[in-house]
Scaffold this active site. Structure first.
Site, PDB file in Angstrom:
ATOM      1  N   TYR A 169      17.611  21.786   5.890  1.00 38.48           N
ATOM      2  CA  TYR A 169      16.760  21.900   6.970  1.00 38.48           C
ATOM      3  C   TYR A 169      16.138  20.512   7.715  1.00 38.48           C
ATOM      4  O   TYR A 169      15.968  19.462   7.238  1.00 38.48           O
ATOM      5  CB  TYR A 169      15.222  21.772   6.309  1.00 38.48           C
ATOM      6  CG  TYR A 169      14.157  22.519   6.917  1.00 38.48           C
ATOM      7  CD1 TYR A 169      13.825  23.874   8.254  1.00 38.48           C
ATOM      8  CD2 TYR A 169      13.365  21.811   6.489  1.00 38.48           C
ATOM      9  CE1 TYR A 169      12.877  23.883   7.921  1.00 38.48           C
ATOM     10  CE2 TYR A 169      11.599  21.910   7.473  1.00 38.48           C
ATOM     11  CZ  TYR A 169      11.669  22.600   8.216  1.00 38.48           C
ATOM     12  OH  TYR A 169      10.595  23.278   9.012  1.00 38.48           O
ATOM     13  N   ASP A 197      19.934  13.534   8.683  1.00 30.43           N
ATOM     14  CA  ASP A 197      18.178  13.266   8.471  1.00 30.43           C
ATOM     15  C   ASP A 197      18.257  13.639   7.790  1.00 30.43           C
ATOM     16  O   ASP A 197      18.887  13.515   6.949  1.00 30.43           O
ATOM     17  CB  ASP A 197      18.535  14.575   9.216  1.00 30.43           C
ATOM     18  CG  ASP A 197      16.835  15.179   8.577  1.00 30.43           C
ATOM     19  OD1 ASP A 197      16.013  14.269   8.283  1.00 30.43           O
ATOM     20  OD2 ASP A 197      16.005  16.542   8.813  1.00 30.43           O
ATOM     21  N   LYS A 227       8.238  11.547   6.266  1.00 31.81           N
ATOM     22  CA  LYS A 227       7.701  11.548   5.313  1.00 31.81           C
ATOM     23  C   LYS A 227       7.606  10.337   4.470  1.00 31.81           C
ATOM     24  O   LYS A 227       6.184   9.396   4.239  1.00 31.81           O
ATOM     25  CB  LYS A 227       8.729  12.485   4.562  1.00 31.81           C
ATOM     26  CG  LYS A 227       8.760  13.658   4.739  1.00 31.81           C
ATOM     27  CD  LYS A 227       9.838  14.756   3.551  1.00 31.81           C
ATOM     28  CE  LYS A 227       9.112  15.506   4.032  1.00 31.81           C
ATOM     29  NZ  LYS A 227      10.691  17.085   4.347  1.00 31.81           N
TER      30      LYS A 227
END
Ligand SMILES: *Cc1c(COP(=O)(O)O)cnc(C)c1O
Length: 433
Positions: free
Chosen positions: A145, A240, A273
């Protein structure tokens, strides 16, 4: 539980004004059934729901809360920053400090641009890769994702010559026609794809340890081939690390691979995050020659009203200072491993097929005898058994992700007693599996 379930009341009320009652779909508990817990407040390793029930939190906002909730140094930094102003739309010293702090810890990056969400960072990194290479096509992997930008909401086509089709309504086929979706950890397919499309590929984007299909590592040979093939064909390797960045190690997942692959580096890295410590903050960065294609230096446009927000950067900076202290990741890893080996022993005792993996403060476990290597395998998990495990833990005050394809997160605030209590709860539930 009290006779009135405040979580249910709030969920019913929310459903009237917010689609599905939530602002991000997984929160609705659709995968596991039941009523989402509305969080009233959180402290350290715990949160309390609308009924006042306490939970040990192994999600930590899906990773950002690596220090636990309400860490005193972070709270103080945020409070001080808020007094000085919420947002200016003009540069501040603190965003320079945060950029320097990120670059210092992740040497593959020479420059970084701050944004507000992982979605924005991933989307912008791809635009940059396309702008810098002058090419359009990209490779992503099934089960990874990268946020909800149009070009990334794609599932595999019927063969390597056909590109993907959209997984969301509202994404025109023309927008995903350049996205090629491959199987994670499949070296042969990767080589074939580069042989066919190499000269048209702008980039390959990958979650190095995929936390959006529970916890699946890219094997070292697979990651090495990703790097080699990108270099050979002039495509950019984008890691990522929105989830793994500062979560699995101080140098992020790329430092874990660099231990096995000498000189290993991605061209671009996407972060989020942990770098915001719970505030809306994300980033993308990499080699200077690539980053200089961004506006105002170059022709790749990217912008944001709240980018580099002074309160968010204070939160991120204080978080990075804490996790940079000696022994931080050793202690975090020790606790994660203790939790995983406790769960494994409890499952073994109950005769439940089970396996686990972890890195730093991120973990995954599967109701399988051995670790899966790709998304298709992860999704063969017995949903009913996972849901029994999830709800059994939830009833006992242990909060894990409400879907079998999500990772789990340890924080510095979790104590050995929290881990022991969670293992005891799991041991009870395993008996009923
Ligand atoms: C969470 C996540 C994103 C998206 O970040 P948001 O801040 O939710 O937009 C992108 N990539 C990975 C690997 C993630 O885990």
């Amino acid at each position: 539980m009290t006779s009135i379930d405040r979580n249910q009341q709030l969920f019913d009320r929310a459903a009237q004004v917010i689609p599905g009652g939530v602002n991000s779909p997984v929160r609705a508990f659709r995968a596991v059934g039941g009523t989402p817990r509305f969080v009233q407040r959180a402290q350290g390793a715990y949160f309390w729901d609308a009924n006042g029930k306490q939970y040990i939190d192994f999600i930590g906002s899906w990773g950002p809360m690596i220090l636990g909730h309400g860490h005193p140094a972070v709270l103080e930094a945020v409070q001080k920053a808020a007094v000085d102003g919420f947002s200016f739309g003009a540069p501040t010293e603190r965003e320079v400090e945060l950029a320097e702090a990120i670059l210092e810890r992740v040497p593959s990056m020479d420059m970084v641009r701050l944004v507000s969400s992982g979605t924005e960072a991933g989307m912008s990194a791809i635009r940059l890769a396309r702008g810098a290479t002058g090419r359009s096509k990209l490779i992503k992997f099934e089960g990874c994702y990268h946020g909800h930008a149009d070009a990334l909401l794609v599932k595999a086509g019927s063969g390597l010559a056909t590109f993907g089709s959209a997984t969301s309504a509202g994404v025109p086929p023309e927008v995903v026609q350049h996205t090629l979706v491959l199987e994670y950890n499949n070296v042969a397919q990767l080589e074939e794809a580069f042989a066919l499309h190499g000269k048209d590929l702008a980039c390959l984007i990958i979650e190095p340890i995929a936390g959006n299909m529970n916890f699946v590592r890219a094997s070292v040979p697979f990651m090495q081939r990703c790097r080699e093939l990108c270099s050979e064909h002039g495509a950019l390797l984008i890691m990522d690390e929105v989830m793994t960045g500062f979560r699995v190690a101080l140098g992020s997942a790329q430092s874990v691979y660099a231990k096995s692959i000498p000189g290993f580096e991605p061209d671009l890295t996407v972060m989020g995050k942990v770098i915001g410590g719970g505030m809306p903050l994300a980033a993308f960065g990499g080699k200077r020659a690539i980053m200089q294609h961004l506006a105002p230096l170059g022709g790749v446009y990217q912008a944001g009203t709240l980018s580099g927000n002074p309160v968010a950067t204070a939160c991120g900076l204080a978080t990075l200072q804490e996790i940079g202290k000696p022994g931080f990741y050793e202690d975090l890893s020790r606790k994660t491993q203790a939790f995983m080996s406790g769960l494994q022993a409890a499952a073994d005792k109950a005769g439940v097929p089970f396996c686990t993996d972890s890195e730093g403060g991120m973990f995954g476990f599967f109701l399988f005898p051995e670790l899966p290597q790709n998304y298709a395998k992860v999704m063969t998990t017995d949903n009913k058994r996972f849901n029994t495990l999830f709800h059994g833990l939830l009833d006992r005050g242990v909060y894990i992700a409400p879907a079998l394809y999500e990772a789990g997160f340890m924080s510095a605030a979790h104590t050995d007693a929290d881990i022991a209590a969670s293992v005891t709860a799991a041991a009870e539930v395993f008996q009923s599996l």
